[in-house]
Every structure is written in structure tokens, then in C-alpha cells.
Enzyme design. Structure first.
Site, mmCIF file in Angstrom:
data_model
loop_
_atom_site.group_PDB
_atom_site.id
_atom_site.type_symbol
_atom_site.label_atom_id
_atom_site.label_comp_id
_atom_site.label_asym_id
_atom_site.label_seq_id
_atom_site.Cartn_x
_atom_site.Cartn_y
_atom_site.Cartn_z
ATOM 1 N N HIS A 101 -11.799 33.214 45.205
ATOM 2 C CA HIS A 101 -11.982 34.252 46.227
ATOM 3 C C HIS A 101 -11.800 35.671 45.694
ATOM 4 O O HIS A 101 -11.214 36.524 46.354
ATOM 5 C CB HIS A 101 -11.026 34.010 47.392
ATOM 6 C CG HIS A 101 -11.353 32.816 48.220
ATOM 7 N ND1 HIS A 101 -12.621 32.275 48.303
ATOM 8 C CD2 HIS A 101 -10.563 32.030 49.026
ATOM 9 C CE1 HIS A 101 -12.599 31.227 49.117
ATOM 10 N NE2 HIS A 101 -11.371 31.053 49.567
ATOM 11 N N HIS A 119 -13.548 34.589 56.059
ATOM 12 C CA HIS A 119 -12.609 33.466 55.963
ATOM 13 C C HIS A 119 -11.732 33.333 57.208
ATOM 14 O O HIS A 119 -10.531 33.085 57.103
ATOM 15 C CB HIS A 119 -11.736 33.620 54.715
ATOM 16 C CG HIS A 119 -11.228 32.320 54.152
ATOM 17 N ND1 HIS A 119 -10.395 31.489 54.867
ATOM 18 C CD2 HIS A 119 -11.439 31.720 52.957
ATOM 19 C CE1 HIS A 119 -10.094 30.430 54.112
ATOM 20 N NE2 HIS A 119 -10.727 30.546 52.950
ATOM 21 N N GLU A 163 -17.023 28.597 55.991
ATOM 22 C CA GLU A 163 -17.369 29.777 55.201
ATOM 23 C C GLU A 163 -18.816 29.673 54.729
ATOM 24 O O GLU A 163 -19.151 28.831 53.907
ATOM 25 C CB GLU A 163 -16.431 29.898 54.001
ATOM 26 C CG GLU A 163 -14.959 29.901 54.362
ATOM 27 C CD GLU A 163 -14.096 29.340 53.236
ATOM 28 O OE1 GLU A 163 -14.127 29.909 52.128
ATOM 29 O OE2 GLU A 163 -13.414 28.322 53.468
#
Length: 371
Positions: free
Chosen positions: A118, A192, A332
Site C-alpha cells: 500500500h 480502503h 478494493e
């Protein structure tokens, strides 16, 4: 004023300050159908999303905190669940934090064991974005902008990124992503948020009925890096092509479920990278208790379904209750994990002179609206 009578528009207010003194602003987007979304410019985080159930009762359905301190606490940083945050430069994992592009090997920050996750240690989720609210025919919203410098977290090239949130009168939240670079670089932006359609603070999402419009998924190794295989979902616990409770098969004896501690996998919506004129259907979730419905459409080829396996009760949310295992789920929209190292996956490389564009639409309704 009751929530369902909230005045349509955008309101900005202070949400506290970061440790270095920079002020954080919270933007409240409201439509005339009872939906409100609160977004702060720190991390582009969706702090709250309040939606009516089949009886008209409005409740918050995303995990998070009432105060900025919650997102900065040691307990939150240690668990690092990315509640409601914008993710970049690269959503999901990159094997060993390393990839080779045009003959040059780049080493990224590793923040998930030996892997990159991420965006690294200081991803877009921990950035104070420049923000500008707007109101228009399409709805109420806020535009967020940031610049990621060449070499940040190990990525090549400067990246200029823009994300907009638009709340429409059709009870949809549209998230548009745009980015440009001055050197070839991988880009994979996503959102997210963790949802619990019964209301945040409800202990479980296992009875939520999930449909994913994908015929395949990408199996992972022991560190949750894709093996490169595209596997058919048929006759596996990953077959959500029809409405299925999240908990129906989550405890099955299956190696992929063991590796993820449940669902933490990318589902294949398409294998092409060509821009779409309109988003394709990705997923639909129904909470039988409240009747709330979430439908997701996206221009992205993948959808990461995460069933909140690593939530462990160490952080307490807005309702004053600890967020335990599987108290929220994330869907996501994205390109596939580890694509820079997987030639068989759709490419995530953005070239100078090109523009990265992506659109995801979250539509909220109830089962009473279906007929």
C-alpha cells in the site's frame, strides 16, 4: 435536524491538527436522500458514511474514529488497517518490494514483512492532501491533490495525483483518480474503506450476502504474493458469482483461506488494461438485517476482497466498541497485486505523456428499493 433532512451541500470544519501543527479539515458531503459522507484531507480518509436502512434509520456504515487522534495513535499505527484511506502509489503488495523496469531494478520500502504494501511506510494514507470542495450538477464533492517526489518510498519519477469524491443525488459516491508522471513508474491507486452495512461497531459481517462479478481469482503464496496463476472460482470457496454469505465457506479447509486467514484475495474482473468508457459491475453486498445494499462498479480489472481477518480488537472505533476480527470488509478496486513482477497480469506502468485515469462508483440503496 434529523439526518434524513440534512441540507444538501458541502460543509468544511476543523478536524484537529497533526503533530507538526498542520491543520486537518473535515468535509461533510450531503445529498437530499439521507446520505452523508465525511472525508478529511489527511489520507483522503472517509471518516464516516451514514446511510438509511429499509426503515429509514440512518447509521454510520464505515469503520473509523470520531477524532483525528484515533488515526494517529500507536495502537492504530501498529495494526495499520488503513481505515477509509486513499492508497498509493501502489495498492496491495509487491514481492520483496522490488521490481525491474526498463533494465533498472528498483527497491521499494518494505513494510509488510519482506514485501511492499500500500505505498510503503509513508504512503498516500499518511499524507496531508491539498483539498478543494465543490458543488455542481453532478453532486457535492471534494478534490484532493498531492505530489509524490521522484524516489519517494523508492518509486521512480515524480507523480502528480488527483482524487475526487462526488456524492450524487442517486445515492452514489463516485471516486475518480488521475495521475501523471515524468518517468515510467507503476501506479495502482485505490480506496480502503471498511464497510459494515449493519452499522459500524456491529461485531460481524459474516452474514452479509456478497456477489462478486468475477469468474477467477489470483491465488497467493504464504506471504500473500500472487503466484501468477489465474484460477477459476468454480467449485472453490471463492465462488461469489451468486449471492453468498461471507461466512458460508470462510472456515473451509482450503489452502488459500489458510494463507489469508480468510479472504484476502484479488478477484479478476477483466484481463485488459484498456480504459473503459463506463465502469463495469464489480460487486454487490446486502445486509439481510438492515436491508442496506452496496453496489460497486469500476473501470479497474481487479477487486481485492478482504474480510477483516487481521482486526484484533486492539483499536476502539466510533461506537466505543473494539473492532474485532471480521467486523468490517473491504472491496478494493484495483489492478492486480505484484503486477510489476507478473508479465501475465494487466500492466500498471504509467509512461510520461500518459494520464492514469480510474473511476469507481459506490451506490447505496436498500432491499426495499428493489421492489
Amino acid at each position: 435536524m434529523p439526518d434524513h433532512q440534512q441540507k444538501k451541500g458541502v460543509e468544511a470544519s476543523s478536524f484537529g491538527a497533526l503533530p507538526d501543527g498542520r491543520e486537518v479539515t473535515l468535509y461533510r458531503l450531503s445529498n437530499d436522500r439521507g446520505l452523508t459522507v465525511e472525508v478529511m484531507n489527511y489520507g483522503g480518509i472517509i471518516v464516516s458514511l451514514r446511510a438509511p436502512d429499509r426503515e429509514g434509520k440512518v447509521e454510520d456504515i464505515v469503520l473509523g474514529f470520531d477524532r483525528l487522534d484515533g488515526y494517529l495513535s500507536d495502537a492504530y499505527r501498529q495494526l495499520n488497517p488503513y481505515f477509509g484511506a486513499l492508497i498509493g502509489r501502489y495498492g496491495n503488495r509487491i514481492d520483496q518490494g522490488r521490481f525491474t523496469l526498463n533494465g533498472v531494478t528498483h527497491q521499494l520500502a518494505t513494510n509488510d514483512g519482506d514485501n511492499h504494501l500500500h505505498g510503503g511506510r509513508q504512503g498516500f494514507d499518511r499524507r496531508l492532501w491539498d483539498a478543494e470542495p465543490f458543488s455542481g450538477e453532478d453532486g457535492e464533492g471534494v478534490i484532493l491533490r498531492t505530489v509524490s517526489a521522484d524516489g519517494e518510498e523508492g518509486y521512480p519519477g515524480r507523480l502528480d495525483a488527483t482524487v475526487s469524491y462526488t456524492l450524487t443525488d442517486a445515492n452514489a459516491l463516485e471516486v475518480r483518480y488521475r495521475a501523471e508522471t515524468d518517468r515510467p513508474t507503476p501506479v495502482n491507486l485505490t480506496q480502503h474503506s471498511y464497510f459494515n452495512l449493519a452499522s459500524e461497531g456491529d461485531p460481524s459481517i459474516l452474514d452479509h450476502e456478497l456477489t462478486i462479478h468475477g469468474d477467477a481469482f489470483t491465488p497467493v503464496d504464504a506471504t500473500l504474493i500472487p503466484t501468477g496463476e489465474i484460477r477459476d472460482v468454480a467449485d472453490t470457496p471463492f465462488d461469489f458469482r451468486g449471492p453468498t454469505p461471507i461466512g458460508a465457506r470462510i472456515g473451509d479447509d482450503h489452502r488459500q483461506l489458510e494463507r489469508g486467514g480468510g479472504y484476502d484475495h484479488n478477484f479478476v474482473l477483466a484481463m485488459d488494461s484498456a480504459p473503459l468508457e463506463a465502469p463495469r459491475r464489480a460487486a454487490r453486498v446486502v445486509d439481510p438485517g438492515s436491508g442496506r445494499v452496496l453496489e460497486i462498479a469500476t473501470t479497474e480489472p481487479g477487486l481485492q476482497f478482504y474480510s477483516g481477518n487481521f482486526l484484533d480488537g486492539s483499536v476502539t472505533g466510533k461506537g466505543g466498541e473494539p473492532y474485532g476480527k471480521r467486523s468490517g470488509f473491504a472491496l478494493e478496486t484495483q489492478h492486480f497485486p505484484d503486477s510489476p513482477n507478473q508479465p501475465g497480469f494487466p500492466s500498471t506502468i504509467l509512461e510520461p505523456g500518459e494520464t492514469y485515469r480510474s473511476l469507481t462508483v459506490y451506490r447505496f440503496s436498500t432491499d426495499a428499493d428493489d421492489g
